[in-house]
Design an enzyme around this catalytic site. Structure first.
Site, short mmCIF file in Angstrom:
data_model
loop_
_atom_site.label_atom_id
_atom_site.label_comp_id
_atom_site.label_asym_id
_atom_site.label_seq_id
_atom_site.Cartn_x
_atom_site.Cartn_y
_atom_site.Cartn_z
N ASN A 16 0.84 -1.35 -0.26
CA ASN A 16 -0.05 0.00 0.12
C ASN A 16 0.82 1.27 0.04
OD1 ASN A 16 -1.71 2.00 0.64
ND2 ASN A 16 -2.56 1.21 2.38
N ARG A 100 -2.69 -2.31 -3.24
CA ARG A 100 -4.03 -1.27 -3.11
C ARG A 100 -3.76 -0.13 -4.07
NH1 ARG A 100 -4.89 3.42 0.93
NH2 ARG A 100 -7.16 3.88 0.60
N HIS A 189 -13.02 3.12 0.35
CA HIS A 189 -12.96 2.12 1.29
C HIS A 189 -13.83 0.94 0.92
CE1 HIS A 189 -12.92 5.59 4.61
NE2 HIS A 189 -11.81 5.25 4.58
N HIS A 217 -17.65 2.32 8.28
CA HIS A 217 -16.14 2.27 8.34
C HIS A 217 -15.70 3.67 9.05
CE1 HIS A 217 -12.11 1.56 6.84
NE2 HIS A 217 -11.85 2.99 7.26
N ARG A 250 -11.54 16.14 7.90
CA ARG A 250 -12.46 16.68 6.59
C ARG A 250 -13.80 17.14 6.94
NH1 ARG A 250 -11.09 10.96 3.54
NH2 ARG A 250 -9.28 10.75 4.84
N GLU A 393 -8.35 -4.81 5.51
CA GLU A 393 -8.00 -4.58 4.02
C GLU A 393 -6.92 -5.52 3.23
OE1 GLU A 393 -8.44 -0.75 5.70
OE2 GLU A 393 -9.22 0.00 3.29
P1 AMP Z 1 -8.29 4.57 11.39
O1 AMP Z 1 -8.15 5.54 10.46
O2 AMP Z 1 -9.19 3.32 11.18
O3 AMP Z 1 -7.07 4.06 11.93
O4 AMP Z 1 -8.75 5.20 12.85
C1 AMP Z 1 -8.21 6.08 13.54
C2 AMP Z 1 -9.13 6.78 14.75
O5 AMP Z 1 -9.63 5.76 15.60
C3 AMP Z 1 -8.53 7.79 15.35
O6 AMP Z 1 -9.52 9.02 15.58
C4 AMP Z 1 -8.49 7.28 16.74
O7 AMP Z 1 -8.67 8.28 17.72
C5 AMP Z 1 -9.66 6.36 16.78
N1 AMP Z 1 -9.62 5.35 17.75
C6 AMP Z 1 -8.90 4.47 17.99
N2 AMP Z 1 -8.86 3.82 19.04
C7 AMP Z 1 -9.90 4.28 19.84
C8 AMP Z 1 -10.46 4.28 20.97
N3 AMP Z 1 -10.22 3.37 21.85
N4 AMP Z 1 -11.56 5.05 21.23
C9 AMP Z 1 -11.86 5.95 20.51
N5 AMP Z 1 -11.27 6.42 19.32
C10 AMP Z 1 -10.39 5.50 18.79
#
Ligand code: AMP
Length: 406
Positions: A16, A100, A189, A217, A250, A393
């Site tokens: 990726n 990806r 996504h 997601h 965003r 993914e």
């Molecule tokens: P991703 O883009 O899927 O990696 O998700 C990132 C987002 O998930 C960030 O805003 C993190 O703050 C949130 N996140 C990860 N762990 C937690 C948690 N335990 N509680 C709340 N938000 C979380």
């Protein structure tokens, strides 16, 4: 004659590529688990670094000059066969490489084996994703150079949503703009929405073809998809990944007049407006605290009004999409929560699911305390199930790659 490999011997390298980064995993298709993974950061910049780890937990950090994606791939491949930190005896163990690719335009409705014609079509899609597709292409070219005999597959973020009907994907603009510029809803996504919908069918013990699902997601980037019979029929991201839900940085959907209004008032160029909407808005802009939902939750608990407002807007946005997608689907068997926020933030899931009993949603607050596990968190007799399904993914890319190259 070359011996055909059994699946148990097959290893797929998943790549990726971002503009200055490269994430990779080698997945053993027998166990479906990664045997090595890592991240190259700051490609072409001072302070480039490779962080690599293998199943045993052994980890290596290499700081060295990495001028371009070819050098990054070269370094990764060397690491994969290193005596101490490697996961392979020889690179010939890699059966195929899955890449990806963010944008496949209208040309690609599924993953494809990469050949010269595909490479040309990928270049044609650059206009639609000027920031994302060039590094994806650079990664493919680098792998072609370093491992010329190994089959390579492109897996697109947009492909899963190509099943949407024109009434979903055409905007209220002059139709010529669709023809002339390709302006339509593409959705993103897709690899994640596809993976979690397939897992939902397994969890619910029902054929995917019979299910009406809404996949949420919710990560730093966030999108929602309505999936009927395993096919995307509606999704919240649009022409670009800026559309739909308010996200970490965003804006999500706005009254379009706001964009020109702010551009005039703040004297912003097109590029500056793009940067503003993508990087300075969303939960960060509303809360003034952070784009990270964990930080925002902490601030909200401490009484920060804007942080609480950001959380409330996000939950309200998701709820609105769920309601409208339940109408589009004409019924609902399950809601799926995935990605960073969806998998981990139990309070957010509870807020979203509150007062959705008219859809048959009844969250079990005890079960909902789960983090990052595949679990049905609804009450036993709830008509509509609520599922937490960690996305994967990389595995989805590896499965598509294997299917196309076996
Ligand atoms: P991703 O883009 O899927 O990696 O998700 C990132 C987002 O998930 C960030 O805003 C993190 O703050 C949130 N996140 C990860 N762990 C937690 C948690 N335990 N509680 C709340 N938000 C979380």
């Amino acid at each position: 004659m070359e011996k055909l490999k059994g699946v148990e011997e097959m290893k797929i390298l998943v790549i990726n590529c971002g503009s200055s980064s490269l994430k990779y995993q080698v997945i053993d298709m027998d166990t479906k688990n990664p045997i090595a993974k890592g991240l190259v950061e700051r490609i072409g910049l001072p302070g480039a670094v490779l962080t690599h780890s293998i199943t045993s937990g052994k980890k290596e950090v290499i700081k060295t000059e990495i001028p371009n994606h070819v050098a990054a791939i070269e370094l990764v491949l060397k690491e994969l066969v290193s005596p101490e930190y490697g996961a392979l005896q020889d690179l010939s163990e890699i059966y195929a490489i899955g890449h990806r690719v963010v944008h496949g335009g209208e040309k690609f409705s599924k993953s494809v084996v990469i050949d010269d014609e595909v490479m040309k079509a990928l270049k044609d899609c650059i206009e639609l994703a000027p920031l994302h597709n060039p590094p994806n292409i650079a990664g493919i070219k680098a792998c072609q150079k370093m491992m010329p005999g190994t089959p390579q597959v492109a897996v697109f973020d947009t492909a899963f949503h190509q099943t949407m009907k024109p009434a979903s994907y055409i905007y209220g603009l002059p139709y010529e703009y669709y023809k002339k510029y390709g302006i339509r809803k593409y959705g993103f996504h897709g690899t994640s929405h596809k993976y979690v919908s397939q897992r939902a069918a397994v969890l619910l013990k029902k054929p995917l073809q019979e299910l009406k699902l809404i996949s949420c997601h919710l990560g730093n980037g966030a999108s929602i998809s309505a999936i009927r019979g395993g096919k995307s029929i509606e999704t919240s991201m649009g022409f670009t990944p800026l559309d739909g839900l308010m996200m970490g940085t965003r804006s999500g959907t706005l009254d379009p007049a706001i964009v020109t209004y702010i551009m005039c008032r703040e004297n912003l160029s097109c590029d500056q407006a793009n940067d503003f909407l993508n990087n300075k808005c969303g939960a960060l802009g509303v809360s003034g605290v952070s784009s990270d939902f964990r930080d925002i939750e902490v601030a909200a608990k401490q009484g920060n009004f804007r942080a609480q407002l950001a959380l409330d807007i996000f939950a309200h946005d998701v709820k609105q999409f769920i309601g409208s997608y339940a109408a589009v689907l004409n019924g609902l068997d399950a809601i799926i929560f995935t990605a960073g926020v969806g998998e981990n933030a139990s309070n957010m899931r509870a807020d979203i699911c509150k007062n959705l009993d008219f859809l048959g949603i009844d969250l079990d607050l005890e079960k909902n305390k789960v983090r990052g596990e595949e679990v049905d968190v609804s009450k036993a007799n709830a008509r509509c199930r609520v599922l937490v399904i960690p996305t994967n993914e990389e595995l989805m890319i590896a499965l598509d790659t294997l299917e196309l190259t076996m």
